[in-house]
Design a protein around this motif. Structure first.
Motif, PDB file in Angstrom:
ATOM      1  N   SER A 283       1.029  -1.582  -0.070  1.00 42.59           N
ATOM      2  CA  SER A 283       0.107   0.246  -0.256  1.00 42.59           C
ATOM      3  C   SER A 283       0.969   1.232   0.286  1.00 42.59           C
ATOM      4  CB  SER A 283      -0.772   0.441   0.961  1.00 42.59           C
ATOM      5  OG  SER A 283      -0.002  -0.288   2.569  1.00 42.59           O
ATOM      6  N   GLN A 284       0.514   2.596   0.033  1.00 37.93           N
ATOM      7  CA  GLN A 284       1.192   4.085  -0.165  1.00 37.93           C
ATOM      8  C   GLN A 284      -0.064   4.734   0.356  1.00 37.93           C
ATOM      9  OE1 GLN A 284       3.157   4.472  -3.830  1.00 37.93           O
ATOM     10  NE2 GLN A 284       1.703   3.608  -4.999  1.00 37.93           N
ATOM     11  N   ARG A 285       0.780   5.545   1.322  1.00 35.38           N
ATOM     12  CA  ARG A 285       0.139   6.458   2.145  1.00 35.38           C
ATOM     13  C   ARG A 285       0.610   8.189   1.673  1.00 35.38           C
ATOM     14  NH1 ARG A 285      -2.518   7.180   7.854  1.00 35.38           N
ATOM     15  NH2 ARG A 285      -2.756   9.781   7.881  1.00 35.38           N
ATOM     16  N   ALA A 286      -0.290   9.002   1.384  1.00 38.13           N
ATOM     17  CA  ALA A 286       0.888  10.292   1.256  1.00 38.13           C
ATOM     18  C   ALA A 286       0.694  11.085   2.372  1.00 38.13           C
ATOM     19  CB  ALA A 286       0.174  11.398  -0.117  1.00 38.13           C
ATOM     20  N   PHE A 287       1.740  11.666   2.762  1.00 35.65           N
ATOM     21  CA  PHE A 287       1.646  12.601   4.564  1.00 35.65           C
ATOM     22  C   PHE A 287       1.849  14.630   3.404  1.00 35.65           C
ATOM     23  CE2 PHE A 287       2.567   8.357   5.819  1.00 35.65           C
ATOM     24  CZ  PHE A 287       1.526   8.412   7.061  1.00 35.65           C
ATOM     25  N   GLU A 288       1.052  15.278   4.114  1.00 34.01           N
ATOM     26  CA  GLU A 288       1.247  16.571   3.307  1.00 34.01           C
ATOM     27  C   GLU A 288       2.625  16.676   5.017  1.00 34.01           C
ATOM     28  OE1 GLU A 288      -1.522  20.230   3.055  1.00 34.01           O
ATOM     29  OE2 GLU A 288      -3.373  17.505   3.149  1.00 34.01           O
ATOM     30  N   THR A 289       3.252  16.818   4.653  1.00 37.36           N
ATOM     31  CA  THR A 289       4.460  17.848   5.622  1.00 37.36           C
ATOM     32  C   THR A 289       3.845  18.786   6.342  1.00 37.36           C
ATOM     33  OG1 THR A 289       6.258  17.214   3.433  1.00 37.36           O
ATOM     34  CG2 THR A 289       6.684  18.243   5.867  1.00 37.36           C
ATOM     35  N   GLU A 290       3.087  19.689   6.415  1.00 37.09           N
ATOM     36  CA  GLU A 290       2.913  20.644   8.055  1.00 37.09           C
ATOM     37  C   GLU A 290       1.816  20.127   8.693  1.00 37.09           C
ATOM     38  OE1 GLU A 290       1.596  24.021   5.845  1.00 37.09           O
ATOM     39  OE2 GLU A 290      -0.351  23.636   5.397  1.00 37.09           O
ATOM     40  N   LYS A 291       1.226  18.515   8.352  1.00 38.75           N
ATOM     41  CA  LYS A 291       0.571  18.351   8.493  1.00 38.75           C
ATOM     42  C   LYS A 291       0.332  17.585   9.425  1.00 38.75           C
ATOM     43  CE  LYS A 291      -3.841  19.775   5.833  1.00 38.75           C
ATOM     44  NZ  LYS A 291      -4.549  19.251   5.063  1.00 38.75           N
ATOM     45  N   ILE A 292       1.834  16.723   9.582  1.00 39.13           N
ATOM     46  CA  ILE A 292       2.990  15.946  10.665  1.00 39.13           C
ATOM     47  C   ILE A 292       2.158  15.548  11.881  1.00 39.13           C
ATOM     48  CG2 ILE A 292       4.274  13.995  10.743  1.00 39.13           C
ATOM     49  CD1 ILE A 292       5.414  14.071   7.542  1.00 39.13           C
ATOM     50  N   PRO A 293       2.855  17.567  12.768  1.00 40.67           N
ATOM     51  CA  PRO A 293       2.969  17.294  13.583  1.00 40.67           C
ATOM     52  C   PRO A 293       1.292  17.161  14.542  1.00 40.67           C
ATOM     53  CG  PRO A 293       4.110  19.263  13.179  1.00 40.67           C
ATOM     54  CD  PRO A 293       3.613  18.235  12.208  1.00 40.67           C
ATOM     55  N   ARG A 294       0.634  17.880  13.378  1.00 43.28           N
ATOM     56  CA  ARG A 294      -0.247  17.684  14.695  1.00 43.28           C
ATOM     57  C   ARG A 294      -1.102  16.629  14.111  1.00 43.28           C
ATOM     58  NH1 ARG A 294      -3.987  21.746  10.578  1.00 43.28           N
ATOM     59  NH2 ARG A 294      -2.082  22.483  10.149  1.00 43.28           N
ATOM     60  N   PHE A 295      -1.076  15.619  13.157  1.00 44.51           N
ATOM     61  CA  PHE A 295      -1.710  14.387  13.011  1.00 44.51           C
ATOM     62  C   PHE A 295      -0.912  13.459  14.664  1.00 44.51           C
ATOM     63  CE2 PHE A 295       0.401  10.036  11.341  1.00 44.51           C
ATOM     64  CZ  PHE A 295      -1.255   9.471  11.623  1.00 44.51           C
ATOM     65  N   ILE A 296       0.169  14.082  14.827  1.00 45.34           N
ATOM     66  CA  ILE A 296       1.028  12.833  15.399  1.00 45.34           C
ATOM     67  C   ILE A 296       0.350  13.333  17.201  1.00 45.34           C
ATOM     68  CG2 ILE A 296       3.292  12.896  17.453  1.00 45.34           C
ATOM     69  CD1 ILE A 296       2.814  11.345  14.302  1.00 45.34           C
ATOM     70  N   ALA A 297       0.562  14.896  17.730  1.00 48.83           N
ATOM     71  CA  ALA A 297      -0.565  15.600  18.331  1.00 48.83           C
ATOM     72  C   ALA A 297      -1.899  14.732  18.416  1.00 48.83           C
ATOM     73  CB  ALA A 297      -0.701  16.825  18.655  1.00 48.83           C
ATOM     74  N   SER A 298      -2.659  14.531  17.593  1.00 52.46           N
ATOM     75  CA  SER A 298      -4.046  14.099  17.700  1.00 52.46           C
ATOM     76  C   SER A 298      -4.079  12.759  17.897  1.00 52.46           C
ATOM     77  CB  SER A 298      -4.374  14.031  15.609  1.00 52.46           C
ATOM     78  OG  SER A 298      -4.537  13.461  15.590  1.00 52.46           O
ATOM     79  N   ILE A 299      -2.863  11.962  17.858  1.00 49.83           N
ATOM     80  CA  ILE A 299      -2.761  10.359  18.413  1.00 49.83           C
ATOM     81  C   ILE A 299      -3.735   9.964  19.989  1.00 49.83           C
ATOM     82  CG2 ILE A 299      -1.867   8.747  18.656  1.00 49.83           C
ATOM     83  CD1 ILE A 299       0.278   9.433  16.303  1.00 49.83           C
TER      84      ILE A 299
END
Ligand code: 0WD
Ligand code: CA
Length: 367
Positions: A283-299
């Motif tokens: 599989s593959q998945r695209a991450f928007e670089t600038e959204k990664i910190p918020r993604f991590i914080a939301s875990i």
């Protein structure tokens, strides 16, 4: 890592790691602007153009990332290139664009930034002032290099899969590039790790100007078109398929390095290919670089695995320390224009080293 014992002319300074978590707002990282680009050719020679730029084209799910292993060509890692390619590229650039602050590879800044979360791997870097800027490069003693090369050898197959994923995910811009008729569908050409496309950017962390060179994997544009700008650049990564919480946690920790690396050059997208143990792309998945910190914080978890604030605080603190001590304030000490290539005569500048000691901080001393 050895820290020389003190002598009368030797001074050292210690910078502890920031406390985690940290709440004060960090210095801003300025959006990078492109200064210039260059290309390493299959024989590692450099051309000041975009001939090694590749175009993104999604890899086909099911591709075998072991393909082409025996035909790969690997860069001779025993050659320490220092900052040669970057210095060479900057020679053709307006002086105002490169003056002041820190000049280095993006990879060096990634290491400094991620140090607050690095528990194992220490490093040492060299800083030398030249023409109003401080050049920073890895200090890589022969025994450290030999150890790293041995480790790399044992990871050869795994790291090859990263390069193979790049081939399956790109189309070359070179119209006469030959691709074997037996190659699987989607293969972009045999792997040669000499080939790199480098982008040089200007940015700043807080009040500290930065000039960074780094490798860019590919761009989102019609094959054959000129450089579409940093906003169209894509970083490619591979990871094992995530099957349990532990693997998921490990991947979230890895996202710190991926985020920092791409953020520093202004690359907005990271495409991650997930492969199984036998090397098949699942599989593959695209991450928007600038959204990664918020993604991590939301875990949802008791502690997020990382936050961007300590990395930016630490980066600013380390570079401030480096600039304060390495940049001469004495106007009688002036440096000739040029690079720190070993063939150039060394200017009368003090050479500084700074070393990261995991879980402790950064020690800086003159040599
Ligand atoms: O002085 C050194 N030993 C280093 C030289 C350390 C790191 C990089 N370099 C060279 C690179 O070869 C390149 O020409 O500096 C230039 C810019 O590198 P960078 O973009 O600052 O390096 P980094 O961000 O650490 O890595 C980017 C990519 C890697 O891709 P992944 O997806 O794994 O992050 O550069 C490649 C690698 O493909 N790369 C290297 N290739 C050959 N030899 C090396 C290396 N030592 N390090 C990274
Ligand atoms: Ca990559």
């Amino acid at each position: 890592m050895s820290i020389p014992s003190s002598s009368s002319s030797r001074t050292s300074h210690f910078l502890p790691l920031p406390p985690l978590p940290i709440r004060t707002s960090p210095p801003l990282y300025r959006k990078p602007t492109l200064i210039t680009t260059y290309s390493h050719q299959p024989d590692r020679s450099i051309t000041h153009d975009d001939s090694s730029m590749a175009y993104y084209r999604p890899a086909i799910i099911g591709s075998d990332l072991n393909y082409g292993y025996d035909d790969r060509v690997e860069r001779d890692e025993s050659i320490d290139e220092h900052l040669d390619g970057l210095c060479d590229a900057l020679r053709g650039v307006e002086k105002g664009e490169r003056r002041g602050g820190i000049i280095t590879w993006r990879g060096m800044i990634t290491r400094i930034m991620t140090a607050p979360y690095e528990d194992r791997e220490g490093w040492e870097m060299t800083a030398i002032a030249l023409d109003g800027s401080v050049y920073v490069e890895l200090h890589d003693p022969p025994e450290v290099r030999a150890k790293r090369r041995n480790q790399q050898a044992s990871w050869a197959k795994q790291s090859y899969m990263g390069y193979s994923y790049e081939s399956f995910s790109t189309v070359s811009g070179e119209p006469n590039q030959e691709i074997s008729e037996d190659a699987p569908e989607g293969w972009g050409g045999d792997v040669n790790t000499n080939v790199q496309w480098c982008n040089v950017v200007r940015s700043a962390i807080g009040d500290i100007p930065l000039c960074l060179g780094g490798e860019v994997d590919c761009v989102k544009a019609e094959p054959g078109t000129p450089h579409p700008g940093l906003d169209q650049c894509v970083e490619l990564k591979t990871n094992k398929v995530i099957e349990n919480e532990k693997q998921e946690f490990t991947f979230h920790k890895k996202l710190l390095k991926h985020w920092a690396q791409s953020w520093l050059l202004g690359i907005p997208e990271i495409q991650v290919g997930f492969r199984d143990d036998s090397g098949i792309l699942r599989s593959q998945r695209a991450f928007e670089t600038e959204k990664i910190p918020r993604f991590i914080a939301s875990i949802p978890s008791p502690h997020p695995p990382w936050q961007p604030q300590p990395t930016l605080h630490f980066l600013h603190a380390v570079l401030h320390l480096v600039l304060t001590h390495a940049l001469p304030t004495d106007p009688l000490v002036s440096f000739p224009k040029g690079s720190i290539h070993p063939e150039n005569p060394l200017p009368p500048a003090t050479i500084w080293r700074f070393a990261f000691i995991p879980r402790r901080g950064c020690e800086m001393y003159n040599v």
